[in-house]
Motif scaffolding. Structure first.
Motif, short mmCIF file in Angstrom:
data_model
loop_
_atom_site.label_atom_id
_atom_site.label_comp_id
_atom_site.label_asym_id
_atom_site.label_seq_id
_atom_site.Cartn_x
_atom_site.Cartn_y
_atom_site.Cartn_z
N PHE A 105 0.83 -1.20 0.00
CA PHE A 105 0.00 0.00 0.00
C PHE A 105 0.87 1.26 0.00
CE2 PHE A 105 -2.35 3.30 2.33
CZ PHE A 105 -3.45 3.43 1.50
N LYS A 106 2.01 1.21 0.67
CA LYS A 106 2.91 2.37 0.71
C LYS A 106 3.45 2.66 -0.69
CE LYS A 106 4.46 1.68 5.47
NZ LYS A 106 5.62 1.42 6.34
N ILE A 107 3.86 1.59 -1.41
CA ILE A 107 4.38 1.78 -2.77
C ILE A 107 3.30 2.37 -3.66
CG2 ILE A 107 5.36 0.60 -4.77
CD1 ILE A 107 7.22 0.79 -2.39
N LEU A 108 2.07 1.86 -3.53
CA LEU A 108 0.96 2.35 -4.34
C LEU A 108 0.70 3.84 -4.09
CD1 LEU A 108 -1.32 1.68 -6.32
CD2 LEU A 108 -2.74 1.04 -4.35
N MET A 109 0.70 4.23 -2.80
CA MET A 109 0.47 5.63 -2.46
C MET A 109 1.59 6.52 -2.98
SD MET A 109 -2.45 5.78 -1.13
CE MET A 109 -2.38 7.49 -0.62
N LEU A 110 2.84 6.02 -2.87
CA LEU A 110 3.97 6.80 -3.38
C LEU A 110 3.86 7.00 -4.89
CD1 LEU A 110 6.97 5.37 -1.31
CD2 LEU A 110 6.01 7.67 -1.17
N CYS A 111 3.47 5.93 -5.60
CA CYS A 111 3.35 6.02 -7.06
C CYS A 111 2.23 6.99 -7.46
CB CYS A 111 3.08 4.64 -7.65
SG CYS A 111 4.50 3.53 -7.54
N ILE A 112 1.23 7.16 -6.61
CA ILE A 112 0.13 8.09 -6.91
C ILE A 112 0.50 9.52 -6.53
CG2 ILE A 112 -2.25 8.69 -6.31
CD1 ILE A 112 -2.78 5.69 -6.00
N ILE A 113 1.14 9.68 -5.36
CA ILE A 113 1.38 11.02 -4.82
C ILE A 113 2.63 11.66 -5.42
CG2 ILE A 113 1.94 12.30 -2.71
CD1 ILE A 113 0.18 10.27 -1.21
N LEU A 114 3.68 10.86 -5.64
CA LEU A 114 4.95 11.45 -6.06
C LEU A 114 4.90 12.16 -7.41
CD1 LEU A 114 7.75 9.01 -4.86
CD2 LEU A 114 7.29 11.33 -4.10
N PRO A 115 4.22 11.64 -8.47
CA PRO A 115 4.25 12.34 -9.76
C PRO A 115 3.78 13.79 -9.69
CG PRO A 115 3.50 10.11 -10.09
CD PRO A 115 3.61 10.29 -8.62
N PRO A 116 2.59 14.10 -9.08
CA PRO A 116 2.21 15.52 -9.02
C PRO A 116 3.14 16.35 -8.14
CG PRO A 116 0.63 14.17 -7.80
CD PRO A 116 1.50 13.24 -8.57
N VAL A 117 3.65 15.73 -7.04
CA VAL A 117 4.56 16.48 -6.17
C VAL A 117 5.84 16.82 -6.92
CG1 VAL A 117 5.94 16.37 -4.06
CG2 VAL A 117 3.59 15.52 -4.05
N LEU A 118 6.42 15.80 -7.57
CA LEU A 118 7.65 16.04 -8.34
C LEU A 118 7.40 16.99 -9.51
CD1 LEU A 118 9.11 12.42 -8.38
CD2 LEU A 118 9.93 14.36 -7.04
#
Length: 377
Positions: A6-19
């Motif tokens: 679940f952590k990997i999934l959330m990172l893959c969703i949140i990181l693109p807009p943040v980056l």
């Protein structure tokens, strides 16, 4: 793990807009600094035409900046680049909002134009460059797609790694199940053999129990007879032991009497020899029987020390170091105490004819008995 973390999934969703947002801000700051440095290098251009009055400062700045912006690719891809040039007195030089064109500037007096250019340059120039990358442009869309692709690749990598781990665990589970099935079959056949052996042993055990019961009955009869014989023997042994004990006591008593007799004979003989030797050697000393017994009870090294004191008393009693005087209760006689060999004690008195009466010899351990003897002397 049947599903990605679940952590990997959330990172893959949140990181693109943040980056994406962080990259846009970083690009805007870096590009704005770069464009500012480059425009500062070219916006005035050659100052010779300015001071000759062939072109106005505004025209030169407009021409140079417009040409520079025309050669830049990023503004065409969605970067909103705004450039403002003013003097330190807030005179606007670029962009030009006066509506004058280059032809109207050419008809002006060159000297007047050169003077105006010189005055504007003397005021000092300021450049403000603002860069903003708009959303839904080629640049912004490329950045967000790039980060989305990286996120998808990371997600796919972890997803694929999870699938591989699941498959490997399934294979390992199947191998364990196979080993357990083989072990179960092996243990089942072994249990069957054990059951056959158990039945066989059970039959043999029943036979042995019957034989044991028979032997036990025989043993009980033999035991009863043996107990009766043992009781009879114990009575005989008790009688023999009692008689033997009485005889042993009599023997021990005879041995003690014999030892006392032998010691008494030896001590009498030794005392006789000591008295004979002392009487021969020490003419000025009268030796009491108690003194001879005490002398015989001393160790050999203390005997030598005590005889040295006796010799000195015989020769000259004044050289003897007297520890103290002891007064007897019965005869009121003065007795002198002499120490020898640290723990040795010798007691003597003087007769009327100034001779030595050697009363007793002993040690610190026998001092109380010696003093009691002197009290009753």
């Amino acid at each position: 793990m049947k599903h990605p973390s679940f952590k990997i999934l959330m990172l893959c969703i949140i990181l693109p807009p943040v980056l994406y947002i962080f990259t846009l801000q970083l690009m805007e700051n870096q590009l704005q600094k770069r464009y500012t440095d480059e425009i500062e290098d070219i916006y005035i251009g050659d100052t010779k035409p300015l001071f000759n009055g062939r072109i106005s400062l505004k025209g030169a700045i407009k021409k140079n900046i417009d040409q520079y912006l025309l050669n830049q690719i990023l503004p065409r891809w969605g970067a909103d680049l705004r450039v403002v040039v003013t003097t330190n007195h807030e005179t606007m030089l670029y962009p030009d909002f006066s509506g004058e064109d280059d032809d109207s500037m050419l008809v002006q007096d060159p000297m007047r134009l050169a003077t105006e250019n010189y005055n504007l340059l003397n005021e000092g120039l300021k450049i403000i460059v603002e860069l903003e990358i708009q959303h839904n442009t080629l640049i912004s869309n490329t950045i967000i797609i790039f980060y989305i692709l990286i996120s998808v690749m990371v997600f796919y990598y972890y997803y694929n790694a999870g699938i591989k781990r699941i498959k490997e665990k399934d294979r390992e589970k199947n191998r364990k199940i196979g080993r357990l099935i083989k072990n179960q079959e092996k243990y089942t056949s072994r249990i069957e053999r054990i059951n056959v052996e158990r039945q066989k042993l059970s039959k043999e055990l029943n036979i042995i129990k019957k034989e044991l019961d028979n032997e036990k009955i025989k043993a009980d009869k033999i035991e009863t007879n043996m107990i009766e014989e043992i009781v009879a023997l114990e009575k005989e042994i008790e009688g023999s032991l009692f008689f033997q004990h009485e005889q042993q006591n009599e023997i021990e008593l005879l041995k003690e009497n014999l030892e006392r007799l032998e010691k008494s004979k030896y001590r009498l003989k030794a005392a006789k020899n000591i008295r004979k030797r002392f009487n021969a050697l020490y003419k000025n000393i009268k030796i009491n029987n108690k003194a001879i017994d005490g002398f015989l009870g001393l160790p050999e090294d203390m005997k030598i020390k005590s005889e040295e004191i006796i010799h000195q008393l015989n020769e000259n009693s004044s050289v003897i170091s007297i520890k103290r005087k002891v007064f007897t209760k019965k005869s009121k006689k003065t007795v002198f105490e002499v120490i020898f060999a640290y723990s040795g004690r010798l007691y003597f008195s003087k007769t009327k004819d100034n001779k030595i009466d050697l009363l007793t010899i002993g040690t610190k351990n026998t001092q109380n008995k010696d003093l009691e003897f002197l009290d009753n002397f």
